[in-house]
Design an enzyme around this catalytic site. Sequence first.
Site: not given
Ligand code: F0G
Length: 491
Positions: A73, A125-126, A216, A259, A383, A450
């Site tokens: 833990y 970014f979303t 980021d 990624k 997108r 989305f």
């Molecule tokens: N920042 C960027 C630029 C991203 O592309 C993503 C995720 C995140 C933050 C969030 O990271 O998913 O680990 O919580 N992108 C995915 C995509 C979902 O399909 O582009 P996460």
Amino acid sequence: MARRSWAEPFKIKMVEPLSMTTRAQREAAIAAAGFNTFLLRSRDVYIDLLTDSGTAAMSDRQWAGMMMGDEAYAGSENYYHLEDVVHRVYGYKHLIPTHQGRGAEHILSRMCIKPGDFVPGNMYFTTTKAHQELAGGRFVDVIHDRAHDSTLEHPFKGDIDLGKLRALIDKVGATKIPYLCVQCNVNMAGGQPISLANLREVRALCQKHGIRIFLDATRAVENAYFIRQREAGYAGTSIAQILLEMCSLSDGCTCSAKKDSLVNIGGFLCVNDDDLAEQARGMVVVYEGLHTYGGLAGRDMEAMAIGIEESVQEDHIRARIGQVEYLGQKLIDAGVPIVRPIGGHGIFIDAARFLPHIPREQFPAQALACALYVESGVRAMERGAVSAGRNPDTGENIFPSLELVRLTLPRRVYTQAHMDVTAESVIELFKNAPKIVGLKFTFEPRQLRFFQARFAPVVGSRVLVSEAAAEPVGAKQCCCGGGGCGGRARV
Ligand code: F0G
């Protein structure tokens, strides 16, 4: 004929069979999924290019590392290994692991943003924007205008417009700007990099005003590769060195390790400031888990530590981006409109130009992603306007200048033959583009719509109509059913 200048720098040790479906099965599957590729079951997908997130194939070394999971833990050995690797590869002082990137975004946003603040960034970014807004902040796009033009060839379309950043500082004052979020290899712009020259200038401006910078760093390694390829003075520098230089121009980062870092789950927050680190460790225990695991198993942290080291290896990154280029070049050669130059993690089809007969209100990118699935079993992602959501003040749909479909390449998963099949499918669909029908919402979630939204075709029940079916409908109606398309497309 273009020469293939490289082959995959690995061989295959284990295989995972793909499912093949008929067109009728795919038509039923996309209808059951509410015409949203996020809602398809993966067993109904042939080549899955939805995302490069968490979809990488791990190496034998990473799998071996999984067996070395220290599932304590507190104080797991794997945490210390990860801390050491992150420190060496990214250069930051403090590491706070999180279950994935948005866990880190949540903590950073909650720590730094006060209601009424403004958070500039090079394109939204979303999830990043959602966390900034949930913390009471307002995202402000300061990316250079050229990022919004899919046809423009420029080596660094991720660059920040210093004029826009200065104007924001003058307008709201530096005290209302808790930090600048610099996204590496800007996802929504098509995987486009930021240059070190720009980052240095941005750093100088922010330092003058006491504004912190957080990267980021989700695709920072891919960004470093483009700097080496395109920025004067870096041709002889290693990817690892460039990455360290990028990070040295910031105060910390959020990162989705799903990624670049070649793992199926994981993320981290890094900060250099001791007080901020203490605050972050206080928050991570509330939302993620103890600060030495942050929502991850020991084995996950081990796979991540090894994956980060593999991510900066020259052979790996050259083949990774080389595969994206291979697919992109095939589409360019066939005249398919895609974002130029070819980005780092996928090919972004310009759906507005691919489907000029579908008005933006009928979500051409969403329709194109669905039609591609019906045509070929290849799964892509919208997108465009669906991802952009609504303006929080007016409640109106946001129509970003880019209306894209992303063919995202998982790392080390598919072969060049899969790329050939994908390219052929897109090219075939391009020839049949007028048969694609626009969509309307039948269910619209409030946050990050989305992911779970549902749609229906604006006419009929299919998103890709066959010639036989097209005749009777087309004789009476245009694609949007109301003349919104100018009657250009008969369906
Ligand atoms: N920042 C960027 C630029 C991203 O592309 C993503 C995720 C995140 C933050 C969030 O990271 O998913 O680990 O919580 N992108 C995915 C995509 C979902 O399909 O582009 P996460």
